[in-house]
Design a protein around this motif. Structure first.
Motif: not given
Length: 226
Positions: A99-108, A134-142
């Motif tokens: 579960v990937i949750l990322a991006g807010i610190n780039d915006i900051a 072979n890892i399933k991916v969940v991309i989280s919204s910021v």
């Protein structure tokens, strides 16, 4: 596969180019050594992220312990730092889902200004590395954010919206799960309300409790994907 190999090569070159541990690979080094190979039938899940993930386990450790989840968040990190430690903190743990949750610190602009295309690209690269292993991916919204206490001059609202649209479109195109925290948590000003956060960026326990069933549902969906 070629893209994943190319990305991995770039990661190795980046790591050998710098003397300091910029991605903070050592943060979870000992914890990762203690992780055993998954048992037969085990559906291990790793959460990769920044402070929002890092603080989650402190706010509700039971959520991780009772669900066989591994928290690999590091406060303050940008997507480039997460990409550099993705092998050590995700791939090598052999999860069924990340579960990937990322991006807010780039915006900051924690590590300086970044183009949203590059921020999204780092997240896409993590997703592609996972898929190649072979890892399933969940991309989280910021998560929603209308201001940064540590960067008051930056207005993140439109960039959060644009980045989330990029992540959603990528997930749809690549048959990956998009986990939409934003819609569930944003108020009418596209901010994270005080009921869910003390500072407008990081969830409090009530915020995490709102996120948890959404995450579990997204993980279940990811496990069902071919």
């Amino acid at each position: 596969m070629k893209n994943a190999i190319y990305t991995t090569t770039l990661l190795l070159l980046s790591l050998t180019a710098g003397a300091q541990d910029w991605p903070n690979i050592k943060r979870y080094e000992e914890a990762n050594k203690a992780v055993k190979s998954p048992a037969k039938g085990e559906k291990r899940v790793v959460y990769m992220g920044d402070s929002i993930t890092d603080f989650w386990i402190n706010n509700d450790s039971t959520f991780f312990k009772s669900n066989n989840y591994y928290d690999r968040g590091i406060s303050g990190q940008t997507t480039g730092q997460m990409l550099l430690r993705f092998r050590e903190d995700v791939i090598n743990l052999k999860p069924a889902v990340v579960v990937i949750l990322a991006g807010i610190n780039d915006i900051a602009e924690n590590n300086g200004p970044s183009k949203l295309e590059d921020v999204a690209g780092n997240i896409f690269s993590m997703a592609e590395l996972a898929k190649a292993n072979n890892i399933k991916v969940v991309i989280s919204s910021v998560l929603p954010a209308a201001a940064f206490p540590w960067r008051p001059a930056i207005n993140p609202v439109e960039k959060v919206k644009t980045l989330n649209e990029m992540l959603l479109n990528y997930a749809k195109k690549n048959n990956m799960v998009y986990l939409d925290y934003f819609t569930a948590m944003a108020d009418n000003k596209r901010a994270l309300p005080l009921a869910l956060s003390k500072d407008g960026v990081h969830p409090n326990l009530e915020g995490y409790k709102m996120m948890e069933p959404l995450a579990k549902r997204a993980i279940a969906q990811a496990l069902q994907k071919k």
